[in-house]
Each structure stands twice: as structure tokens, then as C-alpha cells.
Motif scaffolding. Structure first.
Motif, PDB file in Angstrom:
ATOM      1  N   ARG A 253       0.848  -1.201   0.000  1.00 29.28           N
ATOM      2  CA  ARG A 253       0.000   0.000   0.000  1.00 29.28           C
ATOM      3  C   ARG A 253       0.881   1.248   0.000  1.00 29.28           C
ATOM      4  O   ARG A 253       1.770   1.390   0.839  1.00 29.28           O
ATOM      5  CB  ARG A 253      -0.921   0.000   1.214  1.00 29.28           C
ATOM      6  CG  ARG A 253      -2.076  -0.984   1.091  1.00 29.28           C
ATOM      7  CD  ARG A 253      -2.802  -1.152   2.403  1.00 29.28           C
ATOM      8  NE  ARG A 253      -3.264   0.108   2.951  1.00 29.28           N
ATOM      9  CZ  ARG A 253      -4.411   0.706   2.634  1.00 29.28           C
ATOM     10  NH1 ARG A 253      -5.205   0.151   1.738  1.00 29.28           N
ATOM     11  NH2 ARG A 253      -4.776   1.835   3.192  1.00 29.28           N
TER      12      ARG A 253
ATOM     13  N   ASN B 201       0.973   5.575  -0.318  1.00 28.16           N
ATOM     14  CA  ASN B 201       0.321   6.871  -0.299  1.00 28.16           C
ATOM     15  C   ASN B 201       0.940   7.704  -1.415  1.00 28.16           C
ATOM     16  O   ASN B 201       2.111   8.088  -1.347  1.00 28.16           O
ATOM     17  CB  ASN B 201       0.513   7.547   1.063  1.00 28.16           C
ATOM     18  CG  ASN B 201      -0.312   8.809   1.200  1.00 28.16           C
ATOM     19  OD1 ASN B 201      -0.366   9.637   0.289  1.00 28.16           O
ATOM     20  ND2 ASN B 201      -0.940   8.973   2.349  1.00 28.16           N
TER      21      ASN B 201
ATOM     22  N   ASN C  98      -7.210  11.478   0.164  1.00 31.39           N
ATOM     23  CA  ASN C  98      -6.029  10.617   0.199  1.00 31.39           C
ATOM     24  C   ASN C  98      -6.123   9.577  -0.913  1.00 31.39           C
ATOM     25  O   ASN C  98      -7.178   8.983  -1.133  1.00 31.39           O
ATOM     26  CB  ASN C  98      -5.930   9.932   1.556  1.00 31.39           C
ATOM     27  CG  ASN C  98      -4.506   9.600   1.908  1.00 31.39           C
ATOM     28  OD1 ASN C  98      -3.585  10.154   1.322  1.00 31.39           O
ATOM     29  ND2 ASN C  98      -4.325   8.706   2.866  1.00 31.39           N
TER      30      ASN C  98
ATOM     31  N   ILE D 218      -4.595   6.049  -2.130  1.00 31.52           N
ATOM     32  CA  ILE D 218      -3.811   4.873  -1.742  1.00 31.52           C
ATOM     33  C   ILE D 218      -3.903   3.844  -2.877  1.00 31.52           C
ATOM     34  O   ILE D 218      -4.999   3.529  -3.352  1.00 31.52           O
ATOM     35  CB  ILE D 218      -4.334   4.252  -0.437  1.00 31.52           C
ATOM     36  CG1 ILE D 218      -4.343   5.292   0.690  1.00 31.52           C
ATOM     37  CG2 ILE D 218      -3.482   3.046  -0.037  1.00 31.52           C
ATOM     38  CD1 ILE D 218      -2.979   5.805   1.078  1.00 31.52           C
TER      39      ILE D 218
ATOM     40  N   ASP E 125       7.026   0.945  -4.869  1.00 29.78           N
ATOM     41  CA  ASP E 125       7.516   2.304  -4.630  1.00 29.78           C
ATOM     42  C   ASP E 125       8.700   2.638  -5.542  1.00 29.78           C
ATOM     43  O   ASP E 125       8.758   3.725  -6.125  1.00 29.78           O
ATOM     44  CB  ASP E 125       7.914   2.432  -3.157  1.00 29.78           C
ATOM     45  CG  ASP E 125       8.388   3.838  -2.813  1.00 29.78           C
ATOM     46  OD1 ASP E 125       7.558   4.755  -2.860  1.00 29.78           O
ATOM     47  OD2 ASP E 125       9.578   4.000  -2.501  1.00 29.78           O
TER      48      ASP E 125
ATOM     49  N   SER F 137      -6.379   1.171  -4.188  1.00 28.59           N
ATOM     50  CA  SER F 137      -6.458   0.005  -3.307  1.00 28.59           C
ATOM     51  C   SER F 137      -7.885  -0.148  -2.810  1.00 28.59           C
ATOM     52  O   SER F 137      -8.545   0.829  -2.449  1.00 28.59           O
ATOM     53  CB  SER F 137      -5.494   0.173  -2.133  1.00 28.59           C
ATOM     54  OG  SER F 137      -5.707  -0.852  -1.179  1.00 28.59           O
TER      55      SER F 137
ATOM     56  N   SER G   6      -9.358   2.977   3.801  1.00 25.67           N
ATOM     57  CA  SER G   6      -8.372   3.895   4.386  1.00 25.67           C
ATOM     58  C   SER G   6      -9.121   5.061   5.006  1.00 25.67           C
ATOM     59  O   SER G   6      -9.950   5.706   4.370  1.00 25.67           O
ATOM     60  CB  SER G   6      -7.404   4.392   3.305  1.00 25.67           C
ATOM     61  OG  SER G   6      -6.505   5.328   3.849  1.00 25.67           O
TER      62      SER G   6
END
Length: 485
Positions: free
Chosen positions: A325, A327, A358, A360, A365, A475, A479
Motif C-alpha cells: 500500500r 500513499n 487521500n 492509496i 515504490d 487500493s 483507508s
């Protein structure tokens, strides 16, 4: 989810095993359980059958003996017929015990110490009573039968207790049990043999597939022949699809290596030519222009090598699909911070427009950061400052819909014509005024987007240049965090 995966890993066998042996073993265990269950039923049937047969003999003999009990001269007269004992001689090795009791319960004849009581209920006057006892260290089957005497001088019930040892009935029970068990075991053995043959026939397609794969070269493009076996057809179809994917990936890797080799050799040849020109000069002082050209060629070679390594890394990590996950806002802040630091010596201005919500995603990464850096580097190299005296602007914006996150990077450069945008996503493709780039920046970005089950689109930006947009699925896990500007 991690606990479930760990539990499933524990269930997996740690050593290799034979599917044929496992199926036969489990089938044999199942048949043994069935045989044990049937054996109990056969044993019960054999006991019941033997008891039924010899109880009829006892019943006939007791009836015959009761017919010999009458009243004579005002007393009970006993004349046991010889035929009653002949009936019981059908079991010659068994012993006979009997006792006769008069109307008042007086013992009249036979064995007085038999373990069965002569008393009876009203129901037992109509039906005889059977009991199994141990007498004189032997198992004895007894019958108790009653007869009513209605003479004037003698009135009441006469009871006869007749017993027979169980050697004959036990032998009959064993014969019946052994015969039935022998038949069952033969049937089970035949069933196991048939099952073994059936399992071998059922597994023969696996041997056929194995022989087909062994006899073929990994580089052979011919597919496995189709089969009419419905259970095997999905396996051959999956193997053919896997081989096609493997061959496609191998062909793509060949093309990539060939293109990369060509690009590297071209850059090296250019650098070598510049060095040869510098060395062939008769002047003791090297022309700064030649040094500048060598430096530029070396910088292009370095950038090309770095991009090739980044592209290979993205392809490798994308195939592994080890996502977590992420951000996106936090990741973008890190990328923008590095970009501002790297291009602080230029006149480029960076703008960031975050999303109010937000965002997600499930992703890698490293892959996404490398892709974003390449797109930003492209915007710097091909933006306004490289083609005019205008002040360069790079805008990075972040938006979302219900299930998709949109990450867009745009500049105020000349952009790419619409008819050339699809080709711009190909490796080593140079479009528009890009005569000096490697042609890998957008290809790297597209590989990263596809690895995350998203897509990359090129369009006209609000700043007048090119807009590169990553569309990435969000995702599905909830969240509760939010970001406020």
C-alpha cells in the motif's frame, strides 16, 4: 490474509510424493474401512443366522417334549419321546440339558441347577423365551416353554427348560463369517486392481504431456497438439499459453537487447570519433568545442545506460508483482523534493496540485519513483527552456475518481504531435524535435503503468505542452486517513 497464507504453506507437502501411490493408498484405506464396516454386519448376520437355525431345533424339541407330559392317576406323568432327542442329534457334538417343573413350581425331572428361572410372564406363555448362559463351564442356549394342564386333579402350568451347548452354532457362524469375509476380500482385491488400472489410465495423459515437452526445444514455437480429454485440455491450453508468453517475452528481450546494443554502440562510436579528432589535431591546445562535444556525448551515453538499467529494473520488479500500500501524495512529495534539488540551477518552476482526498494504491515504490523521475527529466529536457527563452514550468497534479487515481505531469514546451504520440511510447522512438534523447523515458513510464494494471496517456496540457497522465487503480482496502491542503 498473511495468517491464511502461512496456514496454506503448512498444508503443502515438504517432500515430493507419488500421485499414483497417494491415490492407491487412500483408496486402500477407504476400502479397508468399508471392509471393517461390512465385517461387523457380516458377523452380526452370521450370529443371527446360526441362532435362528438352532433355535428352531430347540423349539421343535421342546414342543415334542411337552407333548409327552400329561396327567395320569391324578399326577403329572412324563413320557419324553425319543424323537425330541433325535431332533437335537442334528448337532451331534453338543450336549443337552433339561429340567421339568410342575404346576406349583415343583422340580419333576432333569437338572435342578440350571441357571434359567422357570417362572414366566403372561406373554411368555404364548411365545418361548431364549437365554444364553454359562453352565458347567460351557456356553448353553436355553429355551423356556410352558404348557397348561387343565385336569380336575392337576391344574396349572408345566414348564420345560431345554438347553443345548453352542459348538455347532458357533461353527456354523464361523463358516458363514469366513466365507463372507473371503468373498469380500476377493472383491476388495479385484476393486483395488481395477482402481490401479484406472489410475494408471487416468494419469497416462500426464506422461504424454511430459514426453511431448521433453521432445521439444524450448525455443520451438509449435504448440502442444489438442486433446479430446476434457480434464487435460485446460492443462495443455495453459502450457501453450505459457509457452507463447515465454516466447513473446524472449522475443521482446531480444529486441530490447538489440536496440540497446545499437544505441550504446552508436554513442560509443560518436565519443570515439570525437576523441580521434582531438588526438589527430596538430595543435598543442585541444579545442574546447571538441571537449564540449565529447562531454555531451558522454553525458548522453551515461543517461542512456541509466535509463536502460531503470527499464530493466522496472520490467523485473513489475513481473514479480510484490506490491504494498502506497500513499501517492507522500511518494510525490519525495520525488518533487529530489527534482527541485537536482534542477535548482535551472530556471524551471515546479507546481504541485495535490488531491483533497487521500489516494492509496497497491504498487511498487521503486518502480513508480523511477518512472516519475524519467517523465520529469523528459519535461525538463524537452520543455520550454530547451526550445525558447520562456520560463519553464512543470506542473504535477493529483486527482482521483471512485476507483482510479490520476497522476499528471505537464510542461509548457512544444509537446508532441497527436499523430506521433503512440509511437512516442515505443522504446528508442524519437519524435518531434527530440533528436538527441534516448527515446526511453516514456517507454519506461508506460512499462511502470502497465505493471500496476493501469495505463499511460499523452494529451495536450493546460500549459500548452505535453501532459503525461498515469491512471492507476486504487487500493480496495479501506483507508480512513485524509489529506488537507
Amino acid at each position: 490474509m498473511s495468517m491464511i497464507k502461512a496456514y496454506l504453506r503448512q498444508l503443502r507437502p515438504t517432500q515430493s510424493y507419488s500421485l499414483r501411490q497417494r491415490m492407491l493408498t487412500r483408496t486402500a484405506l477407504f476400502m479397508c474401512a468399508v471392509l471393517a464396516t461390512l465385517s461387523v454386519g457380516v458377523w452380526h448376520y452370521a450370529n443371527t443366522s446360526a441362532d435362528y437355525s438352532y433355535d428352531r431345533l430347540l423349539s421343535s424339541a421342546s414342543v415334542t417334549m411337552l407333548d409327552g407330559i400329561n396327567v395320569a392317576q391324578d399326577q403329572v406323568y412324563i413320557d419324553l419321546p425319543y424323537s425330541a432327542f433325535e431332533i437335537l442329534q442334528l448337532a451331534p457334538e453338543d450336549k443337552i440339558y433339561y429340567a421339568i417343573y410342575g404346576p406349583n413350581g415343583d422340580f419333576l425331572s432333569g437338572y435342578s441347577d440350571l441357571p434359567i428361572a422357570p417362572t414366566a410372564t403372561q406373554q411368555e406363555f404364548e411365545q418361548p423365551r431364549y437365554e444364553l448362559h454359562t453352565y458347567k463351564d460351557q456356553k448353553v442356549r436355553f429355551i423356556a416353554r410352558h404348557k397348561r394342564l387343565s385336569e380336575r386333579s392337576v391344574a396349572g402350568n408345566v414348564t420345560i427348560l431345554l438347553g443345548q451347548t453352542t459348538k455347532a452354532r458357533d461353527e456354523q457362524m464361523r463358516d458363514t463369517l469366513y466365507a463372507a469375509l473371503t468373498t469380500l476380500m476377493v472383491v476388495m482385491a479385484l476393486a483395488l486392481l481395477v482402481m490401479w488400472i484406472a489410475i494408471n489410465r487416468a494419469l497416462s495423459p500426464l506422461n504424454w504431456i511430459s514426453s511431448q515437452l521433453v521432445s521439444r526445444s524450448p525455443m520451438e514455437e509449435e504448440q502442444l497438439p489438442a486433446t479430446r480429454i476434457l480434464e487435460v485440455a485446460p492443462l495443455t491450453h495453459a502450457i501453450n499459453n505459457y509457452r507463447q508468453q515465454w516466447l513473446g517475452a524472449l522475443a521482446a528481450m531480444r529486441d530490447f537487447i538489440a536496440d540497446a546494443s545499437h544505441q550504446i554502440r552508436t554513442a560509443q562510436a560518436t565519443t570515439k570519433a570525437q576523441l580521434e579528432i582531438a588526438l589527430s589535431s596538430k595543435d598543442d591546445v585541444i579545442d574546447k568545442q571538441i571537449v564540449s562535444d565529447i562531454y555531451q556525448d558522454h553525458s548522453k551515453l551515461t543517461r542512456l545506460t541509466n535509463q536502460l538499467l531503470v527499464h530493466a529494473t522496472i520490467i523485473h520488479r513489475g513481473d514479480r508483482q510484490e506490491f504494498s500500500r502506497l500513499n501517492v501524495h507522500t511518494m510525490l512529495q519525495e520525488v518533487i523534493t529530489h527534482a527541485v534539488r537536482d534542477y535548482a540551477h535551472t530556471d524551471i518552476e515546479f507546481e504541485y496540485i495535490p488531491s483533497s482526498d487521500n489516494i492509496i494504491i497497491l504498487g511498487d515504490d521503486i518502480v513508480l519513483k523511477e518512472a516519475l523521475r524519467n517523465v520529469i527529466d523528459n519535461a525538463v529536457v524537452h520543455g520550454a527552456t530547451s526550445h525558447s527563452e520562456r520560463h519553464g514550468v512543470i506542473r504535477i497534479s493529483l486527482e482521483r475518481s471512485e476507483s482510479i487515481g490520476y497522476l499528471q505531469i505537464e510542461d509548457n514546451g512544444p509537446g508532441i504531435p497527436k499523430e506521433q504520440r503512440s509511437r512516442a511510447l515505443e522504446r528508442f522512438a524519437k519524435v518531434g524535435g527530440n533528436a538527441h534523447g534516448s527515446g526511453l523515458g516514456l517507454a519506461i513510464a508506460q512499462s511502470a503503468a502497465l505493471a500496476h494494471h493501469g495505463q499511460l496517456t499523452l494529451s495536450d496540457g493546460e500549459l500548452g505542452g505535453l501532459a503525461v497522465c498515469f491512471s492507476l487503480p486504487l487500493s480496495q482496502e479501506p483507508s480512513h486517513a485524509s489529506f488537507n491542503r
